[in-house]
Design a protein around this motif. Structure first.
Motif, mmCIF file in Angstrom:
data_model
loop_
_atom_site.group_PDB
_atom_site.id
_atom_site.type_symbol
_atom_site.label_atom_id
_atom_site.label_comp_id
_atom_site.label_asym_id
_atom_site.label_seq_id
_atom_site.Cartn_x
_atom_site.Cartn_y
_atom_site.Cartn_z
ATOM 1 N N ALA A 99 -33.549 5.207 1.672
ATOM 2 C CA ALA A 99 -33.160 4.685 2.985
ATOM 3 C C ALA A 99 -31.750 4.102 2.938
ATOM 4 O O ALA A 99 -30.917 4.380 3.809
ATOM 5 C CB ALA A 99 -34.162 3.628 3.450
ATOM 6 N N VAL A 103 -28.091 5.374 4.812
ATOM 7 C CA VAL A 103 -27.165 4.548 5.592
ATOM 8 C C VAL A 103 -25.781 4.589 4.957
ATOM 9 O O VAL A 103 -24.769 4.738 5.656
ATOM 10 C CB VAL A 103 -27.687 3.102 5.712
ATOM 11 C CG1 VAL A 103 -26.627 2.185 6.313
ATOM 12 C CG2 VAL A 103 -28.961 3.070 6.549
ATOM 13 N N VAL A 139 -31.383 8.452 8.392
ATOM 14 C CA VAL A 139 -31.003 7.420 9.343
ATOM 15 C C VAL A 139 -31.669 7.731 10.674
ATOM 16 O O VAL A 139 -31.553 8.844 11.190
ATOM 17 C CB VAL A 139 -29.465 7.345 9.493
ATOM 18 C CG1 VAL A 139 -29.074 6.377 10.600
ATOM 19 C CG2 VAL A 139 -28.831 6.935 8.171
ATOM 20 N N ALA A 149 -33.220 2.991 9.032
ATOM 21 C CA ALA A 149 -33.453 4.206 8.245
ATOM 22 C C ALA A 149 -34.914 4.256 7.827
ATOM 23 O O ALA A 149 -35.625 3.246 7.823
ATOM 24 C CB ALA A 149 -32.543 4.224 7.022
#
Length: 175
Positions: A99, A103, A139, A149
């Protein structure tokens, strides 16, 4: 010591040795001129060392495109908790990496980010029999100050074993 206890030195043990590159190496002047996706590609291409956590846990791959990252790691015994499964913290670290790096791949030159939260759902047990673990981070929404995310972790058979969502704070120099 009771008769049912064994001294620790009587248990079979295994060892693992790994090394990592000290963070901050490489041509930092050029790296700070790259956007987030460029920085991830610089790690892939060996121009910038990957973070030490990747060596610590045994990550074997990181692939990035804007807004999407895939990281892989074979499940191993050294990831185990006392009950004989991959520790939830290891799974959470993989999900946080997926995650967070998704980003990271959206950052403009000079932007930074940090995780604000991580919500993890463990869906099935993970053991060495699970094989290669693949985490895909994407995202969901990227704003000026925050990004949302998600990450999905699958086992070698393609079964979903865990899922996470993360909010990240986007920062600019001087903030």
């Amino acid at each position: 010591m009771t008769q049912t206890q064994r001294p620790a030195h009587e248990f079979e043990t295994e060892s693992r040795t790994f090394s990592w590159a000290t963070p901050g190496q490489g041509d930092l002047a050029k790296l700070v001129e790259l956007d987030g996706l460029g920085q991830l590609h610089a790690m892939r291409d060996g121009l910038m060392p990957p973070p030490p956590i990747m060596a610590t846990l045994g990550f074997t791959d990181l692939r990035a495109e804007r807004g999407r990252v895939v990281v892989e790691m074979p499940a191993a015994e050294f990831h185990y908790n006392p009950l004989g499964g991959v520790h939830g913290g290891v799974i959470a670290t993989m999900l946080d990496t997926g995650a967070g790096c998704a980003v990271h791949s959206t950052l403009a030159v000079g932007e930074l980010y940090t995780s604000v939260d991580l919500t993890v759902k463990f869906l099935r047990p993970v053991t060495v029999d699970s094989g290669l673990l693949t985490c895909e981070g994407t995202v969901i929404q990227r704003g000026r100050r925050t990004a949302l995310a998600q990450a999905q972790l699958t086992d070698g058979a393609g079964r979903l074993v865990a899922h996470a969502t993360s909010t990240c704070l986007i920062m600019r120099p001087g903030e």
